[in-house]
Design an enzyme around this catalytic site. Structure first.
Site, PDB file in Angstrom:
ATOM      1  N   ALA A  65      -5.374  -1.418   6.596  1.00  0.00           N
ATOM      2  CA  ALA A  65      -4.801  -2.682   6.137  1.00  0.00           C
ATOM      3  C   ALA A  65      -4.335  -2.576   4.697  1.00  0.00           C
ATOM      4  CB  ALA A  65      -5.831  -3.800   6.273  1.00  0.00           C
ATOM      5  N   SER A  66      -3.376  -3.419   4.340  1.00  0.00           N
ATOM      6  CA  SER A  66      -2.813  -3.451   2.988  1.00  0.00           C
ATOM      7  C   SER A  66      -2.331  -2.055   2.602  1.00  0.00           C
ATOM      8  CB  SER A  66      -3.826  -4.018   1.991  1.00  0.00           C
ATOM      9  OG  SER A  66      -3.956  -5.412   2.158  1.00  0.00           O
ATOM     10  N   GLY A  67      -2.968  -1.436   1.599  1.00  0.00           N
ATOM     11  CA  GLY A  67      -2.569  -0.083   1.229  1.00  0.00           C
ATOM     12  C   GLY A  67      -2.736   0.893   2.364  1.00  0.00           C
TER      13      GLY A  67
END
Length: 276
Positions: A65-67
């Protein structure tokens, strides 16, 4: 161990690109993200592998998730499990200041500046409105870059990506329907898919590279052991059994925050994924 380092992972990907015996790469990801700058360093190496003609398959574990999604989006294919937590396409900035803590100690800062922003980002002073405005603009620009890169990688418009982004987290099965991943499967399926993309047939071997530990890793472990052996005898014995339970939330939070070391103080980190 347990942390993705941009320089070390980028070095491994670069070595795989230069190694003629490596025909494809499976990037196994289990991360809630972190530094945007670090994520971009890794993403560029994934892109360089593809440009060199070596297929890359991102294999998502429990978290990407995200990065963690940022470093996956430029892969040729993305494989997730149905329960993978992914997406969380969002950006935030964090600039801690500790002027109030210093005030409690009787420490204050003062001075003269030649511009309106002189000393505006010093940690011993509160952020003024001008500094906050600049930080907000940088966060918003980074978010636009993020969704723009996802749109390009996934064949969507920025508006379509923004509609499913804004920091929201998706299970792998939902991410498949939204077009954020290509198929559901485990790491074995990702390896098979990488071999298919590289047209290797059944004649290939799989190598699992192990990151090399440096002197800092060894010293870090020894320092922790030495400190524990020094401090433990000084503590009341009836307190020792209580320490792990009492300190575990503080230690966990400190460990989490210690990973937020982006030089620009901007992060693609999935706060909702920190379920432990």
């Amino acid at each position: 161990p347990g942390v993705v380092g941009s320089d070390t992972l980028a070095w491994q990907l670069r070595e795989a690109r230069k190694d003629d015996s490596v025909k494809a790469v499976v990037l196994r990801i289990d991360s809630p993200g972190g530094s945007v700058f670090a994520s971009e360093v890794i993403r560029r190496e994934v892109r360089a592998l593809r440009d060199a003609g070596k297929p890359v398959v991102a294999s998502m574990s429990g978290l990407a998730a995200s990065g963690g999604y940022y470093i996956a989006m430029d892969a040729d294919r993305i494989v997730a499990s149905p329960a993978t937590l992914t997406g969380s396409i969002g950006v935030f900035g964090m600039m801690p200041t500790f002027q109030r803590t210093l005030e409690k100690l009787g420490v204050h800062s003062d001075g003269l500046g030649t511009t309106a922003l002189s000393g505006a980002f010093r940690p011993d002073r509160p952020l003024d409105e001008a500094a906050r405005g600049l930080a907000q603009q940088f966060v918003e620009a980074t978010y636009r870059d993020f969704i723009g890169r996802v749109a390009k990688a996934r064949g969507k418009t920025p508006e379509q990506v923004d509609a499913i982004a804004q920091g929201r987290v998706w299970a792998g099965a939902d991410a498949l329907g939204l077009g954020l991943v290509d198929e559901l499967g485990d790491s074995r399926r990702a390896i098979e898919l990488a071999a298919e993309l590289a047209k290797l047939g059944d004649d290939y071997t799989v190598d699992h590279p192990v990151p090399r530990g440096g002197l800092g890793d060894m010293l870090g472990l020894r320092v922790r052991v030495a400190l524990a052996s020094l401090v433990a005898p000084l503590l009341p014995q009836d307190l020792l059994p209580l320490l792990p339970a009492a300190l575990s939330p503080i230690v966990a939070e400190a460990q989490r925050l210690s990973r937020l070391t982006d030089p620009r103080s901007v992060y693609a980190y999935c706060l909702a994924c920190s379920l432990d």
